[in-house]
Design a protein around this motif. Sequence first.
Motif, short mmCIF file in Angstrom:
data_model
loop_
_atom_site.label_atom_id
_atom_site.label_comp_id
_atom_site.label_asym_id
_atom_site.label_seq_id
_atom_site.Cartn_x
_atom_site.Cartn_y
_atom_site.Cartn_z
N SER A 133 33.98 -5.70 11.89
CA SER A 133 33.06 -5.80 13.01
C SER A 133 32.46 -4.44 13.33
N GLU A 137 31.35 -3.87 16.39
CA GLU A 137 31.58 -3.66 17.81
C GLU A 137 32.72 -2.67 18.00
N LYS A 138 32.59 -1.84 19.02
CA LYS A 138 33.64 -0.86 19.31
C LYS A 138 34.52 -1.36 20.44
N LEU A 139 35.74 -0.90 20.45
CA LEU A 139 36.67 -1.17 21.53
C LEU A 139 37.05 0.16 22.16
N TYR A 140 37.24 0.14 23.47
CA TYR A 140 37.55 1.36 24.21
C TYR A 140 38.86 1.18 24.97
N LYS A 169 35.50 -4.10 25.32
CA LYS A 169 34.27 -3.80 24.59
C LYS A 169 33.34 -2.94 25.43
N SER A 170 33.52 -2.93 26.74
CA SER A 170 32.64 -2.19 27.63
C SER A 170 33.18 -0.79 27.91
N SER A 171 32.42 0.21 27.52
CA SER A 171 32.83 1.59 27.81
C SER A 171 32.68 1.89 29.30
N THR A 202 37.75 5.78 21.82
CA THR A 202 37.22 4.69 21.01
C THR A 202 38.28 4.30 20.00
#
Length: 167
Positions: free
Chosen positions: A2, A4-7, A32-34, A50
């Motif tokens: 993916s 998409e980044k995870l924080y 997912k929302s920084s 991240t």
Amino acid sequence: MSEEKLYAVKNDEGKYLDSTSFWNDNAGIAFKSSYIMLEWAEIFDGHVVTLIEEPEKVVLSEKQAKIVEGAHNDKLPACYISSKSDDEELLMKAYVNGYTVAKEKKYGVWVPYINNKMYYKDGRGSDDLDIASADCLNDKNQQFTEAEIEHYGLQDCEKEEVTDDEL
């Protein structure tokens, strides 16, 4: 993989903020929302990090895998790879991200003009072939790789891929 980044929120001691609002060595909570994580970092005196997903391993042939292994033992891995192969980008990805070796396809090769008979490596010599009935595809001597098919000159024969359920 993916895009998409995870924080997550981490403190100066290397602990992550978990779902109970406590700092934890082993687990944390990720979003997912920084923006959410920035707010939590401010509230709990931490900083946003991240999380990176592990990249997918590259699938290589046995020959390519040997080149990558050789590169691991060389002082200049990129030079080693470029001197041994034209697939530099693929092999460098394998060097960095890891790899798996593709299982080489095997085939049963039909004898032309003879019903229900296939070629068989009789094992007495490197070039000795025999003929056997077609009901023994699970016999290793009746399975040929592409290289063996070429070696024995069987390219014009009809071939049938041997699947795992026949082994």
